[in-house]
Design an enzyme around this catalytic site. Structure first.
Site, PDB file in Angstrom:
ATOM      1  N   GLU A  26      10.029  -5.629  -4.705  1.00  0.00           N
ATOM      2  CA  GLU A  26       8.795  -6.400  -4.822  1.00  0.00           C
ATOM      3  C   GLU A  26       7.945  -5.585  -5.796  1.00  0.00           C
ATOM      4  O   GLU A  26       7.359  -4.571  -5.414  1.00  0.00           O
ATOM      5  CB  GLU A  26       8.102  -6.535  -3.467  1.00  0.00           C
ATOM      6  CG  GLU A  26       6.856  -7.400  -3.546  1.00  0.00           C
ATOM      7  CD  GLU A  26       6.130  -7.501  -2.212  1.00  0.00           C
ATOM      8  OE1 GLU A  26       5.601  -8.587  -1.915  1.00  0.00           O
ATOM      9  OE2 GLU A  26       6.078  -6.495  -1.474  1.00  0.00           O
ATOM     10  N   ASP A  80       9.570  -3.358  -0.011  1.00  0.00           N
ATOM     11  CA  ASP A  80       8.228  -3.925   0.078  1.00  0.00           C
ATOM     12  C   ASP A  80       7.257  -3.119  -0.780  1.00  0.00           C
ATOM     13  O   ASP A  80       7.272  -1.879  -0.768  1.00  0.00           O
ATOM     14  CB  ASP A  80       7.787  -3.903   1.545  1.00  0.00           C
ATOM     15  CG  ASP A  80       6.401  -4.467   1.752  1.00  0.00           C
ATOM     16  OD1 ASP A  80       6.213  -5.664   1.515  1.00  0.00           O
ATOM     17  OD2 ASP A  80       5.510  -3.698   2.154  1.00  0.00           O
TER      18      ASP A  80
END
Length: 649
Positions: free
Chosen positions: A351, A315
């Site tokens: 990401e 993330d």
């Protein structure tokens, strides 16, 4: 007697036959003590008499698995109990009532000593090649919470995800890899606690190495391993979505669970010694600091070694390569992972951004990393749903975004393409809503992204209008076909296979209820789409995967690519500015297998002249709700606002 058994490494609680070694990095709190709790919550305080490199450690004889413990520190003249950052289990679901005072810390969840012995029953790692990987992103609780064929006690749990009904579903659907929203222990943010809500998605890490206890019936450690083992038994990989960019301690004034009390330098600090906020969460983890880098690498090895995890999705991964306000693809973290004999063998998905300066880094992560390709998402949604006739951009994305990811580095640099993710509209909502409807989140609809690039086809939300429903289903097929037959790794939101709607909520991070839980209620239209998607994924494996392999690496330039108008003539420069009907021809080597994509974004049916030769097999036509098996030869009438994929060998 046991002094020689006491060791500074590894950090955390490490069992052996004689007892347990306890070790913690703590340069800022010299009066730290180990606290052991018995079944009656009676406390035993133990001095950490050994020190090395700011690590305090001791060995305690007679300790067994299941021992509950924590560390006492002095915090502004108060004694506070903190968690072990290296804890591998918690004794209960973490919860507190604001504010999180030193007194309340003693009633919070506590660390637990773990024994990782487990019977893997000879199961092996699936090791799915990247070009064959189909990622289904799902939530452990939400996907089975309402499943009618999963026994109630297993609904919403690790064990629920590996029940026979779920295994059967995943196999029928063509899933190769489950990407789980965070399953590491999580603590809901203070503002959610005040509203009596929870962080349902789990992007607020408490202890990096602890499986989230909310998803267990009894023992999270054993049950999560069982889930992985049973999925592996059936050839399905498990990829963890993991959060290292910040922790649940938040920014200045946030709660103190461990890091803040042990060493403020775990987090990035500005010149005023305040926490930097490159993630929107108040406290950016600093991987240029050795102890921070150590715990991240130790955590990754922990999940791969003890749980046999097949990969990670990171993330806001730009944070991992940050040195202050700059991103560096040659950072220590990337180098450390690349040389690690355990970690370099698993799938690594980034990401590739955060919200800080220099934060958007799509295409700039090192070799060996795949990246979530939001350019694909935005382009494909704009093309089909917003009537933006961006032909050049659309063509670039379906060919693998080679402006960002050179085919010479495929398959290890294949982009992870997606249309919908856990954040944003579901596939069903993309074709059903023009505006976000996030009122249930309690933030007056201010939260969530405003750039949805969606199209409700004429009515906002639910409708019984057959024409609108038909257009919505066609658009879903357009989006999914483009995703499945593009060069890259398709990432599919698992609930999209069920045509799940969140009622227009594009930020359901705090909705631990039917808004987020997968809807398994029977419905013919939903069942038809699910079957269509399963068949399309099988056809991708048959027809598209060989082309990805062939177009990867050194031999990528030995194949045929032609972009033509619908009449079969080559496209010219003017056509690339907005042609509504065009085709893409792919051929392997000089005389090998062929694929033909007929793309018609116009409002009228268009007849295409097909390349000469033998008959073409229709792989799919998105203007049709069913997938048949027929052949065509010289021309093909393509419906309005749809696309067809043809194949011949």
């Amino acid at each position: 007697m046991f002094a020689k058994l006491a060791q500074p490494f590894p950090l955390g609680a490490t069992l052996c036959d004689q007892g347990c070694n306890f070790s913690i990095h703590c340069p800022e709190n010299k009066e730290i003590k180990l606290v052991l709790f018995d079944h009656n919550n009676k406390k035993t305080f133990i001095e950490l008499e050994n020190q090395h490199l700011d690590i305090h450690y001791t060995f305690v004889a007679g300790i067994n698995k299941g021992q509950v413990y924590g560390y006492q520190i002095k915090d502004k003249n108060e004694t506070r109990l903190i968690l072990d950052p290296y804890a591998q289990a918690l004794n209960k679901v973490p919860y507190y009532i604001e504010p999180f005072t030193a007194d309340r810390s003693w009633h919070f969840a506590k660390s637990v000593v773990v024994d990782h012995c487990f019977d893997w029953q000879g199961t092996t790692l699936p090791q799915v090649p990247l070009e064959e990987t189909i990622i289904f992103e799902t939530h452990v609780k939400g996907f089975t919470k309402q499943h009618p064929e999963v026994e109630e006690k297993y609904q919403g749990t690790y064990l629920g995800l590996c029940q026979p009904a779920m295994i059967k579903y995943f196999k029928e659907q063509g899933v190769t890899s489950l990407q789980l929203l965070p399953v590491t222990s999580c603590m809901s943010e203070p503002h959610l606690l005040k509203m009596d809500k929870v962080n349902y998605w789990g992007y607020n890490s408490l202890c990096f190495m602890v499986p989230e206890p909310r998803y267990a019936t009894e023992d999270p450690v054993t049950e999560m391993k069982t889930m992985v083992r049973e999925l592996h038994r059936h050839g399905i990989e498990v990829i963890m979505d993991i959060v290292f960019n910040h922790t649940a301690e938040g920014g200045e004034g946030g709660p103190k669970f461990h890091f803040k009390c042990l060493d403020k330098h775990y987090y990035q600090l500005d010149t005023h010694k305040n926490y930097k906020n490159h993630t929107g969460c108040g406290n950016t983890f600093d991987l240029t600091y050795q102890p921070s880098l150590n715990i991240v690498l130790d955590t990754l090895r922990h999940w791969v070694t003890n749980y046999k995890i097949d990969g990670f999705r990171f993330d806001l991964a730009a944070t991992l390569g940050r040195n202050g306000d700059r991103f560096n693809p040659q950072s220590a973290f990337f180098k450390a992972v690349a040389q690690d004999p355990i970690l370099r063998q698993v799938k690594l998905i980034a990401e590739p951004w955060d919200i800080g300066p220099d934060g958007y880094q799509l295409g700039y992560f090192p070799r060996g990393w795949n990246e979530c390709n939001d350019k694909f998402r935005d382009t494909v949604k704009s093309y089909w749903l917003c009537q933006e006739n961006n032909v050049k951009e659309f063509a670039t994305r379906i060919m693998g975004s080679r402006d960002l990811f050179s085919a010479g580095c495929w398959p290890d640099k294949l982009p992870v393409n997606f249309v919908s993710y856990h954040d944003g509209f579901t596939l069903q909502d993309l074709v059903s809503y023009n505006q976000k409807h996030n009122h249930a989140n309690g933030e007056n609809n201010r939260d969530g992204h405003g750039d949805n690039r969606s199209n409700n086809q004429g009515v906002e939300g639910e409708t019984t209008n057959y024409a609108i429903l038909s257009r919505r289903e066609r658009q879903k097929r357009n989006l999914m076909t483009t995703l499945i037959f593009s060069f890259g790794i398709p990432h599919i939101l698992a609930v999209d296979a069920l045509s799940h709607t969140q009622g227009g909520n594009n930020n359901a991070y705090c909705q631990d209820n039917a808004i987020s839980w997968a809807d398994w209620s029977p419905c013919k239209d939903k069942s038809d789409f699910s079957q269509w998607l399963a068949t399309m994924l099988e056809r991708r494996k048959t027809y598209m995967s060989p082309f990805i392999r062939a177009f990867s690496g050194r031999k990528r330039g030995h194949h045929r690519i032609h972009w033509n108008r619908s009449n079969g003539q080559p496209m010219n420069a003017e056509d690339w500015q907005g042609l509504e009907a065009f085709s893409l021809y792919l051929g392997l080597f000089d005389t090998g297998k062929e694929l033909l994509f007929l793309v018609n974004s116009s409002k009228i049916p268009t007849r295409y002249r097909l390349p000469e030769g033998s008959k073409w097999q229709v792989v799919c036509d998105t203007s049709e709700a069913t997938l048949g098996s027929r052949q065509v030869q010289t021309t093909y009438m393509q419906g309005a606002h749809s696309l067809t994929v043809l194949y011949r060998d």
